[in-house]
Scaffold this active site. Structure first.
Site: not given
Length: 335
Positions: A195, A144, A258-259, A13, A140, A285
């Site tokens: 993060k 996507a 957010s995954r 993505t 940043g 991630e």
């Protein structure tokens, strides 16, 4: 004026959203993937299954040939998941030229070497005999899904090479995508990696039914842990108050795009790690970055209780419901 030629490595993505942005901005864009089926689908539909409503320009090119992808390109954009950055760089390096400008948007730290993604790319290109390659980290608060719809977005190009960072700034900036530069590349990359771990913690708290107070506390204290680690690693404190630090942390910890947040919520609700990964359906991630974040904390003797709690939960040593009591019961101290 000649078109800027861009080779995009990775058809997920983020890579696809950036490829579209660059093509719409007048660049000559070619995409590569290790999965030919991904390329076939993009070429046939000019759409991405996980970016609804986005249409790719007809002028874009697609190839599974790494030599074709790298030939004559002004910029190579690495947009593969962090665990595949080294293997992809190893394939690309012999096909690239000396002095190649490279942009990395993968976020992570390699567990075995504790190297950032840009450092890995530099190492592999040097090993292939490529000289003077310039690697810029682009990071940043950038989902996507929003970039693909041209929603206003700000991002940071991190590199000690000011000329390289400014060139990336010029190429990637559009009316809805504003690029800043920052000489602290390591700090920019560290923010992008850690993060994701904090977002897992926030998701776990949400899955347990905790409220906005807990979310705000985890984001704020998580950024403190990130900045503390960055200082120990020689990064600039200002970086962690900026877009690639607090900015990226906020968006990853508050958006359902957010995954990592999604995975954390599932884990907080009782799912195991593998079940959460399957349910999310894309790379998480934060799970990949967690072992390296813990090792960095140990290496630099930095206290990171939130990161450590996430590691204990995911490893099964600590029940998610017990993590809050452990954090709240720590020794009282000044902020």
């Amino acid at each position: 004026m000649n078109q800027t030629k861009i080779g995009v490595l990775g058809a997920g993505t983020w890579g696809t959203a950036l490829a579209r942005l660059l093509a719409v901005n007048g660049c000559d864009v070619t995409m590569w993937s290790a999965l030919p089926s991904e390329l076939d689908n993009l070429a046939a539909t000019h759409a991405h299954p996980n970016l609804p409503g986005m249409t790719l320009p007809k002028e874009m090119h697609f190839t599974a040939d790494m030599k074709e992808l790298c030939a004559g390109k002004d910029v190579l954009l690495f947009a593969v998941p962090s665990v595949f950055v080294r293997s992809t760089a190893k394939k690309a390096a012999p096909c690239a030229r000396d002095g190649q400008l490279i942009v990395d948007v993968a976020k992570g730290v390699e567990e075995k070497t504790l190297m950032t993604m840009s450092e890995i790319i530099e190492e592999e290109f040097a090993a292939a005999g490529r000289k003077n390659c310039r690697v810029v980290a682009l990071s940043g608060p950038t989902h996507a899904e929003e970039v693909a719809r041209d929603l206003p977005t700000l991002i940071v190009a991190g590199s000690k090479d000011e000329e390289a960072a400014r060139r990336v700034q010029q190429v990637f900036t559009t009316p809805t995508f504003r690029v800043y530069t920052n000489s602290d590349r390591r700090g920019v990359e560290l923010g992008g990696a850690v993060k994701n771990v904090i977002a897992l913690a926030v998701g776990i708290a949400m899955g347990l039914g905790y409220g906005d107070n807990a979310k705000a506390a985890l984001i704020t204290r998580g950024n403190t842990e990130l900045a503390r680690l960055g200082a120990a690693m020689g990064c600039q404190a200002e970086t962690f108050a900026g877009l690639s630090g607090m900015g990226d942390l906020i968006v990853t910890c508050t958006s359902m795009h957010s995954r990592n947040l999604h995975a954390g919520i599932l884990i907080g609700q009782g799912a195991d790690v593998e079940t959460a990964k399957r349910e999310v359906g894309q790379v998480v991630e934060g799970i990949n970055a967690l072992p390296a974040a813990c090792k960095l904390a140990q290496k630099y003797n930095v206290e990171m209780p939130i990161v450590e709690s996430v590691e204990e939960i995911l490893s099964g040593r600590l029940a998610a419901s017990d993590a809050l009591a452990a954090l709240m019961g720590r020794e009282l101290k000044p902020e």
